[in-house]
Enzyme design. Structure first.
Site: not given
Length: 352
Positions: A155-157, A159-160
């Site tokens: 997911g994007c969150y 990953t960050s």
């Protein structure tokens, strides 16, 4: 290398191409020397050309959108699955064994099927396949990704958050307790479906938290951090919706071990990611911003000593549609076919 790669055509299908991540994949693949899009699905848009659904992609030689049951999967080598959560498990389980898959939904990200059922409200429909899935945070799991048939794209969150935290936890430089994550995303992270909460008048000129203490990316984040720490990790994670199309920033508050400071954590991350093409650790005092990664596959990381002794503030920014979704998916697919992982991802950020 590019000439040799271009000689071997890899046929690709994009499932759910009428959404934002599907469109971003088309944009990235347009100049890819080896991957050729031969099928695209979009059930609600079936029968329409891609240029009608996304006019910015006009001029590309693309097949029209079709329903999933119209795709001849025997004629494709790889599938990017951009379907909504809860819809991909049975679709992927039915694909021929020769097809390599990167799934951009959450359906194969959680190792434990009971945890999946708890957070997503229904039983996992392909538990045997889940055991084969590799969690594809590329910089952390590159070797496993290269050997995989099915990669669960993070997911994007997550990953960050995981890119800066996993190496620090693995090296014991920060405590596995009291990690606080304040994250913010552009509206494209919510997908393209019509939702009242995402209307311009509902989003513009303000920000708001959502999924407070209940966001489905929390167990995914904790899964990766627990692996890195080799012990259970529970985080405080609060996402916010920002009035912008794309971009993501996670501001993370951690406690250091021993005499570690922002400088020592920065040095450790700089050494860990020195050879990575898409992760950049910024020098002291430099503050990453979402506008610095827009349209690119980069993750920028900044570290700062907090005013509270023993705490460090980490800021991590990505484009949620690229490194947070389609870009990382392409990075993984490149590895799965033994290609240079930067192919199709060389573009620099757009500014302003």
């Amino acid at each position: 290398m590019t000439e040799a790669v271009a000689m071997k055509e890899i046929k690709v299908a994009i499932l759910g191409a009428s959404g934002y991540t599907g469109a971003e994949l088309v944009r990235l693949l347009a100049l890819h020397p080896a991957l050729k899009i031969t099928a695209m699905t979009g059930d609600r848009k079936a029968g329409q050309p891609m240029a009608t659904v996304f006019p910015h992609l006009a001029g590309l030689e693309l097949p029209d959108l079709v329903a999933i049951d119209q795709v001849d999967f025997k004629a494709v080598d790889a599938v990017f699955c951009c379907l909504p959560h809860g819809t991909t498990q049975e679709v992927i389980a039915a694909l021929p064994q020769h097809v390599k898959i990167v799934d951009l939904s959450a359906d194969f990200r959680l190792f434990d099927v009971d945890t999946y059922a708890q957070w997503y409200g229904h039983e996992h429909r392909a538990p045997a396949l889940q055991e084969q899935a590799v969690y594809g945070l590329t910089e952390i799991a590159r070797n496993q990704v290269a050997k995989a048939r099915l990669v669960a794209n993070p997911g994007c969150y997550p990953t960050s958050v995981q890119l800066p935290l996993v190496p620090l936890l693995e090296q014991g430089l920060i405590l596995a307790e009291d990690i606080i994550i304040d994250a913010k995303s552009g509206v494209s992270g919510a997908g393209r479906s019509a939702k009242e909460a995402n209307l311009f008048t509902e989003v513009a000129e303000g920000i708001h938290a959502y999924g407070v203490a209940s966001h489905r990316h929390a167990p995914e984040i904790e899964q990766g951090l627990s692996q890195a720490a080799n012990s259970p990790v529970v985080v405080s994670f609060t996402p916010h919706l920002m009035p912008m199309s794309r971009g993501m920033q996670s501001t993370i508050y951690v406690k250091t071990t021993g005499a570690n400071t922002a400088a020592s954590l920065r040095a450790a991350l700089a050494a860990r990611f020195k050879a990575e093409p898409f992760v950049r650790v910024l020098p002291e005092g430099a503050v990453p911003a979402t506008r610095h990664v827009r349209g690119s596959n980069f993750c920028l990381i900044g570290l700062f000593d907090d005013r509270i002794k023993g705490r460090v503030i980490i800021t991590s920014v990505i484009d949620n549609l690229v490194k947070g979704a389609s870009g990382q998916a392409l990075q993984n697919m490149n590895l799965m076919f033994g290609l240079p992982e930067t192919l199709g991802l060389e573009q620099q950020p757009m500014f302003p």
